[in-house]
Design a protein around this motif. Structure first.
Motif, PDB file in Angstrom:
ATOM      1  N   TRP A 182       0.818  -1.215   0.000  1.00  0.00           N
ATOM      2  CA  TRP A 182       0.000   0.000   0.000  1.00  0.00           C
ATOM      3  C   TRP A 182       0.854   1.268   0.000  1.00  0.00           C
ATOM      4  O   TRP A 182       0.391   2.314  -0.428  1.00  0.00           O
ATOM      5  N   HIS A 183       2.076   1.189   0.477  1.00  0.00           N
ATOM      6  CA  HIS A 183       2.947   2.359   0.515  1.00  0.00           C
ATOM      7  C   HIS A 183       3.605   2.629  -0.836  1.00  0.00           C
ATOM      8  O   HIS A 183       3.972   3.773  -1.140  1.00  0.00           O
ATOM      9  N   LEU A 184       3.722   1.609  -1.654  1.00  0.00           N
ATOM     10  CA  LEU A 184       4.513   1.737  -2.874  1.00  0.00           C
ATOM     11  C   LEU A 184       3.969   2.726  -3.900  1.00  0.00           C
ATOM     12  O   LEU A 184       4.764   3.408  -4.568  1.00  0.00           O
ATOM     13  N   PRO A 185       2.663   2.876  -4.111  1.00  0.00           N
ATOM     14  CA  PRO A 185       2.236   3.892  -5.081  1.00  0.00           C
ATOM     15  C   PRO A 185       2.759   5.286  -4.752  1.00  0.00           C
ATOM     16  O   PRO A 185       3.233   6.005  -5.636  1.00  0.00           O
ATOM     17  N   ARG A 186       2.704   5.666  -3.478  1.00  0.00           N
ATOM     18  CA  ARG A 186       3.216   6.983  -3.071  1.00  0.00           C
ATOM     19  C   ARG A 186       4.742   7.022  -3.152  1.00  0.00           C
ATOM     20  O   ARG A 186       5.338   8.012  -3.606  1.00  0.00           O
ATOM     21  N   ALA A 187       5.401   5.959  -2.711  1.00  0.00           N
ATOM     22  CA  ALA A 187       6.864   5.919  -2.749  1.00  0.00           C
ATOM     23  C   ALA A 187       7.379   5.936  -4.184  1.00  0.00           C
ATOM     24  O   ALA A 187       8.374   6.597  -4.497  1.00  0.00           O
ATOM     25  N   ALA A 190       7.349   9.382  -5.484  1.00  0.00           N
ATOM     26  CA  ALA A 190       8.399  10.211  -4.892  1.00  0.00           C
ATOM     27  C   ALA A 190       9.741   9.989  -5.591  1.00  0.00           C
ATOM     28  O   ALA A 190      10.474  10.946  -5.885  1.00  0.00           O
ATOM     29  N   PHE A 191      10.077   8.736  -5.885  1.00  0.00           N
ATOM     30  CA  PHE A 191      11.343   8.452  -6.563  1.00  0.00           C
ATOM     31  C   PHE A 191      11.277   8.839  -8.039  1.00  0.00           C
ATOM     32  O   PHE A 191      12.289   9.260  -8.614  1.00  0.00           O
ATOM     33  N   ALA A 192      10.109   8.723  -8.649  1.00  0.00           N
ATOM     34  CA  ALA A 192       9.974   9.143 -10.048  1.00  0.00           C
ATOM     35  C   ALA A 192      10.188  10.645 -10.174  1.00  0.00           C
ATOM     36  O   ALA A 192      10.750  11.116 -11.168  1.00  0.00           O
ATOM     37  N   ARG A 193       9.748  11.403  -9.168  1.00  0.00           N
ATOM     38  CA  ARG A 193       9.954  12.856  -9.198  1.00  0.00           C
ATOM     39  C   ARG A 193      11.439  13.208  -9.144  1.00  0.00           C
ATOM     40  O   ARG A 193      11.835  14.297  -9.547  1.00  0.00           O
ATOM     41  N   GLU A 194      12.243  12.298  -8.607  1.00  0.00           N
ATOM     42  CA  GLU A 194      13.692  12.524  -8.565  1.00  0.00           C
ATOM     43  C   GLU A 194      14.385  12.038  -9.832  1.00  0.00           C
ATOM     44  O   GLU A 194      15.620  12.059  -9.912  1.00  0.00           O
ATOM     45  N   GLY A 195      13.606  11.594 -10.800  1.00  0.00           N
ATOM     46  CA  GLY A 195      14.164  11.217 -12.091  1.00  0.00           C
ATOM     47  C   GLY A 195      14.494   9.748 -12.255  1.00  0.00           C
ATOM     48  O   GLY A 195      15.122   9.370 -13.256  1.00  0.00           O
ATOM     49  N   PHE A 196      14.067   8.896 -11.325  1.00  0.00           N
ATOM     50  CA  PHE A 196      14.390   7.471 -11.420  1.00  0.00           C
ATOM     51  C   PHE A 196      13.267   6.700 -12.108  1.00  0.00           C
ATOM     52  O   PHE A 196      12.081   7.016 -11.958  1.00  0.00           O
ATOM     53  N   GLU A 197      13.673   5.692 -12.859  1.00  0.00           N
ATOM     54  CA  GLU A 197      12.713   4.710 -13.359  1.00  0.00           C
ATOM     55  C   GLU A 197      12.517   3.685 -12.244  1.00  0.00           C
ATOM     56  O   GLU A 197      13.498   3.125 -11.736  1.00  0.00           O
ATOM     57  N   VAL A 198      11.279   3.455 -11.873  1.00  0.00           N
ATOM     58  CA  VAL A 198      10.993   2.643 -10.695  1.00  0.00           C
ATOM     59  C   VAL A 198      10.240   1.375 -11.066  1.00  0.00           C
ATOM     60  O   VAL A 198       9.197   1.431 -11.731  1.00  0.00           O
ATOM     61  N   VAL A 199      10.784   0.254 -10.626  1.00  0.00           N
ATOM     62  CA  VAL A 199      10.094  -1.034 -10.727  1.00  0.00           C
ATOM     63  C   VAL A 199       9.609  -1.378  -9.325  1.00  0.00           C
ATOM     64  O   VAL A 199      10.414  -1.558  -8.407  1.00  0.00           O
ATOM     65  N   ALA A 200       8.306  -1.447  -9.143  1.00  0.00           N
ATOM     66  CA  ALA A 200       7.744  -1.693  -7.821  1.00  0.00           C
ATOM     67  C   ALA A 200       8.000  -3.128  -7.386  1.00  0.00           C
ATOM     68  O   ALA A 200       7.778  -4.076  -8.149  1.00  0.00           O
ATOM     69  N   ALA A 231      -4.541   2.557   5.086  1.00  0.00           N
ATOM     70  CA  ALA A 231      -5.033   2.893   3.756  1.00  0.00           C
ATOM     71  C   ALA A 231      -5.350   4.381   3.642  1.00  0.00           C
ATOM     72  O   ALA A 231      -4.976   5.037   2.661  1.00  0.00           O
ATOM     73  N   LEU A 232      -6.042   4.925   4.643  1.00  0.00           N
ATOM     74  CA  LEU A 232      -6.370   6.352   4.613  1.00  0.00           C
ATOM     75  C   LEU A 232      -5.110   7.208   4.671  1.00  0.00           C
ATOM     76  O   LEU A 232      -5.012   8.246   3.999  1.00  0.00           O
ATOM     77  N   ILE A 236      -4.410   9.826   1.643  1.00  0.00           N
ATOM     78  CA  ILE A 236      -4.267  11.248   1.953  1.00  0.00           C
ATOM     79  C   ILE A 236      -2.849  11.727   1.648  1.00  0.00           C
ATOM     80  O   ILE A 236      -2.639  12.811   1.101  1.00  0.00           O
ATOM     81  N   GLY A 237      -1.860  10.897   1.998  1.00  0.00           N
ATOM     82  CA  GLY A 237      -0.469  11.259   1.712  1.00  0.00           C
ATOM     83  C   GLY A 237      -0.216  11.437   0.231  1.00  0.00           C
ATOM     84  O   GLY A 237       0.516  12.354  -0.193  1.00  0.00           O
ATOM     85  N   ARG A 238      -0.833  10.613  -0.590  1.00  0.00           N
ATOM     86  CA  ARG A 238      -0.653  10.730  -2.033  1.00  0.00           C
ATOM     87  C   ARG A 238      -1.244  12.051  -2.544  1.00  0.00           C
ATOM     88  O   ARG A 238      -0.658  12.727  -3.398  1.00  0.00           O
ATOM     89  N   ILE A 239      -2.400  12.413  -2.009  1.00  0.00           N
ATOM     90  CA  ILE A 239      -3.032  13.683  -2.413  1.00  0.00           C
ATOM     91  C   ILE A 239      -2.155  14.864  -2.011  1.00  0.00           C
ATOM     92  O   ILE A 239      -1.931  15.795  -2.788  1.00  0.00           O
ATOM     93  N   VAL A 240      -1.626  14.818  -0.769  1.00  0.00           N
ATOM     94  CA  VAL A 240      -0.785  15.910  -0.281  1.00  0.00           C
ATOM     95  C   VAL A 240       0.473  16.054  -1.141  1.00  0.00           C
ATOM     96  O   VAL A 240       0.854  17.166  -1.532  1.00  0.00           O
ATOM     97  N   TYR A 241       1.111  14.935  -1.475  1.00  0.00           N
ATOM     98  CA  TYR A 241       2.324  14.990  -2.287  1.00  0.00           C
ATOM     99  C   TYR A 241       2.035  15.575  -3.663  1.00  0.00           C
ATOM    100  O   TYR A 241       2.826  16.357  -4.206  1.00  0.00           O
ATOM    101  N   ARG A 242       0.895  15.197  -4.232  1.00  0.00           N
ATOM    102  CA  ARG A 242       0.575  15.703  -5.575  1.00  0.00           C
ATOM    103  C   ARG A 242       0.232  17.183  -5.545  1.00  0.00           C
ATOM    104  O   ARG A 242       0.582  17.922  -6.465  1.00  0.00           O
ATOM    105  N   LEU A 243      -0.458  17.606  -4.499  1.00  0.00           N
ATOM    106  CA  LEU A 243      -0.770  19.033  -4.392  1.00  0.00           C
ATOM    107  C   LEU A 243       0.497  19.863  -4.186  1.00  0.00           C
ATOM    108  O   LEU A 243       0.628  20.968  -4.715  1.00  0.00           O
TER     109      LEU A 243
END
Length: 250
Positions: A182-187, A190-200, A231-232, A236-243
């Motif tokens: 459940w943490h991996l979509p947000r994580a 975060a790593f993609a924003r740093e320019g990495f290609e991420v394999v979950a 889950a919540l 919520i963390g994903r929304i905050v990061y995107r905003l």
């Protein structure tokens, strides 16, 4: 502190308390009814199944896919410490971190890739940082010697930002990222924003892919409260990061 007050079960208790205090008013009775319903929904396993669809965790990664992924390093995110471990001197890695570390070691052995561990929590200053303890466990308990350590980050966002220079110094641009499912979509974002290609590379799923609610899943259970909270927290963390940071470029 604020998160604990607002998220279940703390938030539910606050709504119930407000309902009791305002019982003589229509608003109070409405709050009490909402609090009772929220308390029920936040304590049944069926809610975890519903929330799992919203979180949308990535599918499991098998060894063959990991080897064929083109990744250049395995990155394992810390998941916390246990401060009630007198058998280890008082503080040790908690169950979540150990599960992530075990899977990271499994992938490292299967692929021959180096491992980067990241986490800076210190259990109120009583211990070495998570990253340091994780590296020690990898070397001494899992037999993984090629380990990079990032031990200053306190959030998922900092995990990505602080790990980036260490990975780039090794020429790494594509990673296997290990964390709770459940943490991996947000994580991953975060790593993609740093320019990495991420394999979950997820572990510790809350439900099976073919989960269907059964009658027993509508009976309140203690473990369900944590699942709903987690889950919540991630949604919520994903929304905050995107905003705050914007959408990840496709």
């Amino acid at each position: 502190m604020l998160e604990s007050l607002l998220m279940p079960p703390g938030g539910v208790l606050l709504v119930l308390l407000a309902g009791v205090l305002l019982w003589r008013r229509r608003l109070g009775r409405w709050l009490l009814a909402c609090g009772l319903l929220a308390g029920y929904l936040s304590s049944i396993p069926a809610s975890i199944g519903w929330l799992d669809r919203l979180v949308a965790p990535p599918p499991p990664l098998d060894v063959a896919a990991a080897r064929a992924s083109g990744a250049q390093a395995v990155v394992v995110l810390a998941g916390g410490l246990s401060g009630t471990a007198p058998e280890y001197g008082g503080v040790t890695l908690n169950v979540s971190t150990l599960a992530r570390l075990r899977y990271g070691a499994h992938l490292a052995r299967a692929t021959g890739l180096p491992v980067l561990v990241t986490g800076g929590y210190r259990d109120r200053g009583r211990s070495a940082p998570e990253g340091t303890l994780m590296a020690q466990a990898l070397r001494e308990e899992f037999g993984i010697s090629d380990v990079l350590v990032e031990s200053a980050s306190q959030t998922t966002r900092e995990n990505a930002r602080n790990s980036a220079p260490l990975l780039r110094a090794r020429g790494v641009s594509r990673i296997l990222l290990v964390s709770n499912a459940w943490h991996l979509p947000r994580a991953r974002e975060a790593f993609a924003r740093e320019g990495f290609e991420v394999v979950a590379a997820p572990t510790l799923y809350f439900t099976n892919p073919d989960y269907h609610a059964e009658p027993a899943d509508f009976v309140p259970q203690p473990g369900a409260v944590y699942g709903v909270y987690y889950a919540l927290h991630e949604l919520i963390g994903r929304i905050v990061y995107r905003l705050r940071d914007g959408d990840v470029a496709s």
